[in-house]
Write a protein that holds these residues in place. Structure first.
Motif, PDB file in Angstrom:
ATOM      1  N   ASN A   1      37.935 100.350  48.203  1.00 59.58           N
ATOM      2  CA  ASN A   1      38.868 101.247  47.518  1.00 59.58           C
ATOM      3  C   ASN A   1      40.167 100.574  47.100  1.00 59.58           C
ATOM      4  OD1 ASN A   1      37.273 103.748  47.848  1.00 59.58           O
ATOM      5  ND2 ASN A   1      37.651 103.412  50.029  1.00 59.58           N
ATOM      6  N   SER A   2      40.377  99.334  47.559  1.00 56.86           N
ATOM      7  CA  SER A   2      41.612  98.632  47.230  1.00 56.86           C
ATOM      8  C   SER A   2      41.328  97.141  47.171  1.00 56.86           C
ATOM      9  CB  SER A   2      42.692  98.899  48.283  1.00 56.86           C
ATOM     10  OG  SER A   2      42.312  98.329  49.533  1.00 56.86           O
ATOM     11  N   LEU A   3      42.261  96.392  46.619  1.00 55.92           N
ATOM     12  CA  LEU A   3      42.098  94.944  46.567  1.00 55.92           C
ATOM     13  C   LEU A   3      42.060  94.336  47.968  1.00 55.92           C
ATOM     14  CD1 LEU A   3      44.513  94.170  43.575  1.00 55.92           C
ATOM     15  CD2 LEU A   3      42.001  94.072  43.548  1.00 55.92           C
ATOM     16  N   ALA A   4      42.792  94.929  48.896  1.00 56.61           N
ATOM     17  CA  ALA A   4      42.795  94.428  50.271  1.00 56.61           C
ATOM     18  C   ALA A   4      41.422  94.554  50.913  1.00 56.61           C
ATOM     19  CB  ALA A   4      43.833  95.182  51.094  1.00 56.61           C
ATOM     20  N   ASP A   5      40.638  95.527  50.467  1.00 57.42           N
ATOM     21  CA  ASP A   5      39.289  95.719  51.010  1.00 57.42           C
ATOM     22  C   ASP A   5      38.332  94.601  50.617  1.00 57.42           C
ATOM     23  OD1 ASP A   5      40.053  98.080  52.216  1.00 57.42           O
ATOM     24  OD2 ASP A   5      39.296  99.364  50.611  1.00 57.42           O
ATOM     25  N   LEU A   6      38.773  93.716  49.727  1.00 55.90           N
ATOM     26  CA  LEU A   6      37.927  92.585  49.325  1.00 55.90           C
ATOM     27  C   LEU A   6      37.918  91.482  50.383  1.00 55.90           C
ATOM     28  CD1 LEU A   6      38.965  92.222  45.556  1.00 55.90           C
ATOM     29  CD2 LEU A   6      36.930  93.340  46.485  1.00 55.90           C
TER      30      LEU A   6
ATOM     31  N   SER B   1      42.201  85.375  35.642  1.00 59.31           N
ATOM     32  CA  SER B   1      41.850  86.089  36.875  1.00 59.31           C
ATOM     33  C   SER B   1      41.652  85.120  38.040  1.00 59.31           C
ATOM     34  CB  SER B   1      40.573  86.903  36.671  1.00 59.31           C
ATOM     35  OG  SER B   1      40.729  87.857  35.659  1.00 59.31           O
ATOM     36  N   VAL B   2      41.213  83.911  37.743  1.00 56.74           N
ATOM     37  CA  VAL B   2      40.933  82.933  38.796  1.00 56.74           C
ATOM     38  C   VAL B   2      42.189  82.593  39.598  1.00 56.74           C
ATOM     39  CG1 VAL B   2      40.059  80.620  39.303  1.00 56.74           C
ATOM     40  CG2 VAL B   2      38.956  82.013  37.534  1.00 56.74           C
ATOM     41  N   PRO B   3      43.279  82.117  38.968  1.00 55.45           N
ATOM     42  CA  PRO B   3      44.478  81.819  39.757  1.00 55.45           C
ATOM     43  C   PRO B   3      45.129  83.073  40.339  1.00 55.45           C
ATOM     44  CG  PRO B   3      44.915  81.553  37.407  1.00 55.45           C
ATOM     45  CD  PRO B   3      43.440  81.701  37.553  1.00 55.45           C
ATOM     46  N   LEU B   4      44.974  84.210  39.676  1.00 55.91           N
ATOM     47  CA  LEU B   4      45.586  85.440  40.183  1.00 55.91           C
ATOM     48  C   LEU B   4      44.969  85.880  41.508  1.00 55.91           C
ATOM     49  CD1 LEU B   4      46.100  87.595  36.954  1.00 55.91           C
ATOM     50  CD2 LEU B   4      47.865  86.558  38.388  1.00 55.91           C
ATOM     51  N   ILE B   5      43.637  85.815  41.605  1.00 58.08           N
ATOM     52  CA  ILE B   5      43.004  86.229  42.857  1.00 58.08           C
ATOM     53  C   ILE B   5      43.294  85.213  43.961  1.00 58.08           C
ATOM     54  CG2 ILE B   5      40.744  85.159  42.461  1.00 58.08           C
ATOM     55  CD1 ILE B   5      41.477  88.600  44.078  1.00 58.08           C
ATOM     56  N   LYS B   6      43.432  83.929  43.599  1.00 61.21           N
ATOM     57  CA  LYS B   6      43.774  82.916  44.599  1.00 61.21           C
ATOM     58  C   LYS B   6      45.190  83.149  45.134  1.00 61.21           C
ATOM     59  CE  LYS B   6      40.723  79.224  42.941  1.00 61.21           C
ATOM     60  NZ  LYS B   6      39.903  79.176  44.165  1.00 61.21           N
ATOM     61  N   LYS B   7      46.108  83.527  44.227  1.00 63.18           N
ATOM     62  CA  LYS B   7      47.477  83.826  44.640  1.00 63.18           C
ATOM     63  C   LYS B   7      47.503  85.053  45.537  1.00 63.18           C
ATOM     64  CE  LYS B   7      52.071  84.889  42.787  1.00 63.18           C
ATOM     65  NZ  LYS B   7      52.879  85.106  41.553  1.00 63.18           N
ATOM     66  N   TYR B   8      46.694  86.061  45.189  1.00 65.40           N
ATOM     67  CA  TYR B   8      46.634  87.282  46.000  1.00 65.40           C
ATOM     68  C   TYR B   8      46.133  86.958  47.403  1.00 65.40           C
ATOM     69  CZ  TYR B   8      45.605  92.121  47.307  1.00 65.40           C
ATOM     70  OH  TYR B   8      45.579  93.333  47.941  1.00 65.40           O
ATOM     71  N   GLU B   9      45.156  86.057  47.495  1.00 69.20           N
ATOM     72  CA  GLU B   9      44.637  85.655  48.806  1.00 69.20           C
ATOM     73  C   GLU B   9      45.751  85.087  49.684  1.00 69.20           C
ATOM     74  OE1 GLU B   9      40.627  83.698  49.178  1.00 69.20           O
ATOM     75  OE2 GLU B   9      40.962  83.406  47.032  1.00 69.20           O
ATOM     76  N   LYS B  10      46.563  84.210  49.088  1.00 73.45           N
ATOM     77  CA  LYS B  10      47.618  83.552  49.860  1.00 73.45           C
ATOM     78  C   LYS B  10      48.702  84.527  50.288  1.00 73.45           C
ATOM     79  CE  LYS B  10      47.020  78.995  47.746  1.00 73.45           C
ATOM     80  NZ  LYS B  10      47.653  77.926  46.927  1.00 73.45           N
TER      81      LYS B  10
ATOM     82  N   ARG C   1      48.607  87.857  50.491  1.00 68.45           N
ATOM     83  CA  ARG C   1      48.154  89.008  51.290  1.00 68.45           C
ATOM     84  C   ARG C   1      47.321  88.604  52.504  1.00 68.45           C
ATOM     85  NH1 ARG C   1      48.969  93.852  48.528  1.00 68.45           N
ATOM     86  NH2 ARG C   1      50.603  93.443  46.979  1.00 68.45           N
ATOM     87  N   SER C   2      47.196  87.305  52.718  1.00 66.93           N
ATOM     88  CA  SER C   2      46.465  86.788  53.880  1.00 66.93           C
ATOM     89  C   SER C   2      45.052  87.348  53.975  1.00 66.93           C
ATOM     90  CB  SER C   2      47.243  87.098  55.181  1.00 66.93           C
ATOM     91  OG  SER C   2      48.501  86.472  55.169  1.00 66.93           O
ATOM     92  N   ILE C   3      44.353  87.370  52.852  1.00 63.44           N
ATOM     93  CA  ILE C   3      42.950  87.743  52.865  1.00 63.44           C
ATOM     94  C   ILE C   3      42.136  86.533  52.424  1.00 63.44           C
ATOM     95  CG2 ILE C   3      43.550  90.124  52.274  1.00 63.44           C
ATOM     96  CD1 ILE C   3      42.205  89.563  49.511  1.00 63.44           C
ATOM     97  N   GLU C   4      40.854  86.602  52.645  1.00 64.47           N
ATOM     98  CA  GLU C   4      39.990  85.489  52.271  1.00 64.47           C
ATOM     99  C   GLU C   4      38.761  86.024  51.558  1.00 64.47           C
ATOM    100  OE1 GLU C   4      37.644  81.713  54.353  1.00 64.47           O
ATOM    101  OE2 GLU C   4      39.167  82.839  55.451  1.00 64.47           O
ATOM    102  N   VAL C   5      38.475  85.476  50.384  1.00 66.11           N
ATOM    103  CA  VAL C   5      37.289  85.877  49.645  1.00 66.11           C
ATOM    104  C   VAL C   5      36.529  84.623  49.220  1.00 66.11           C
ATOM    105  CG1 VAL C   5      38.340  87.990  48.754  1.00 66.11           C
ATOM    106  CG2 VAL C   5      38.447  85.891  47.380  1.00 66.11           C
ATOM    107  N   LYS C   6      35.244  84.806  48.954  1.00 61.94           N
ATOM    108  CA  LYS C   6      34.437  83.728  48.395  1.00 61.94           C
ATOM    109  C   LYS C   6      34.243  84.017  46.916  1.00 61.94           C
ATOM    110  CE  LYS C   6      29.892  81.511  48.505  1.00 61.94           C
ATOM    111  NZ  LYS C   6      28.522  81.535  49.085  1.00 61.94           N
ATOM    112  N   GLU C   7      34.549  83.037  46.073  1.00 60.87           N
ATOM    113  CA  GLU C   7      34.462  83.254  44.625  1.00 60.87           C
ATOM    114  C   GLU C   7      33.223  82.588  44.041  1.00 60.87           C
ATOM    115  OE1 GLU C   7      37.814  81.188  44.731  1.00 60.87           O
ATOM    116  OE2 GLU C   7      39.124  82.867  45.203  1.00 60.87           O
TER     117      GLU C   7
END
Length: 297
Positions: free
Chosen positions: A142-147, A160-169, A171-177
């Protein structure tokens, strides 16, 4: 009349006056005059901006606007028989193909960014999007944090690639791209459950969902990683051609013709399946049309 609009019109008038005076053509216009053709870069699955219809012909909102520029080139260079060469491009190769002269004008879903302005130029903003994610409703996301901890897809060579990497850093989340070569392939990764979300521009997500087998299976997360302007792309340091592009698109916007073109692609049934995206103008888009500009994000 807005200051930016006056500037756009003044630039194009000055440029066209130089043609009338017989001033030597430079850059893209010189290339077009000498070769008798203009090369248009298009996308194959950037619905509804630039994509292939059921006859495998490129159509879309960006294509319609670029054809306005082609018409202006024909008129100003007195070349009614100008040939239009259509060249497919991807998110990864569109800038190199512009720089090496393969294409003269790129008509797609390209974000005008300050970083990209170091390599190419842009015409006036013709759309404003929010970068977010599409997920299956059954995913429970339901949210980006849920990723966090999930596999996500996005398209190679996009912002979108650098944006999601920045969001990871931040917001302290980790995703596999995992990356698709185009938007259709990136969306298919979610459809086939190889990815939990497709991170991309909201209108492109809407286009992929609308044209999927089961549109009701998906939703777009309301959060935004960033708001971005779309523009047609052209070569850097080419003032004559940029003036023609700016003046042509500026007139389309100021005359109100842009409203009809917008309605054709965003609030009406579109080919090939006659689906209506139902994406009315946002305040940001209306402002871009009222004040034509090439400001990057």
């Amino acid at each position: 009349m807005a200051k930016t609009t006056r500037l756009v019109l003044a630039l194009v008038c000055a440029s066209l006056a130089s043609y009338a005076a017989g001033q030597q053509l430079t850059g893209t216009l010189k290339k077009i005059k000498e070769t008798g053709s203009i090369a248009i870069g298009y996308r194959e699955s950037s619905i509804p901006f630039s994509y292939l219809d059921d006859r495998q012909q490129p159509v879309g909102y960006a294509m319609d606007l670029c054809m306005k520029v082609v018409g202006a080139v024909k008129a100003e260079l007195k070349m009614p028989g100008l040939k239009v060469q259509l060249q497919p491009v991807t998110s990864s190769n569109r800038i190199p193909l512009m720089q090496n002269g393969t294409i003269d004008l790129e008509c797609g879903s390209t974000t005008n960014s300050v970083e990209r302005q170091k390599q190419v130029s842009f015409g006036p903003t013709y759309f404003v999007i929010n970068v977010t994610a599409a997920v299956k409703k059954s995913s429970g996301i339901n949210s980006l944090a849920d990723l966090n901890g999930k596999t996500i897809s996005t398209t190679s060579g996009t912002t979108s690639v650098p944006l999601i990497k920045k969001y990871e850093k931040t917001r302290s989340i980790e995703v596999k791209e995992i990356y698709g070569k185009d938007h259709a392939e990136s969306f298919l990764l979610v459809a086939d459950d190889r990815a939990a979300a497709f991170v991309m521009d909201d209108i492109l997500l809407a286009g992929q969902i609308a044209n999927s087998r089961n549109p009701s299976d998906y939703r777009i997360i309301p959060e935004s990683l960033r708001q971005e302007p779309y523009s047609m792309m052209l070569r850097k340091d080419d003032p004559q051609f940029k003036a023609l592009v700016d003046g042509t698109i500026g007139r389309v916007m100021q005359s109100g013709e842009i409203g009809r073109i917008y309605a054709k692609w965003f609030t009406s049934p579109i080919p090939p399946r006659g689906i209506n995206l139902n994406f009315p103008m946002t305040p940001a888009i209306r402002d871009a049309f009222a004040h034509p500009n090439d400001k990057g994000v």
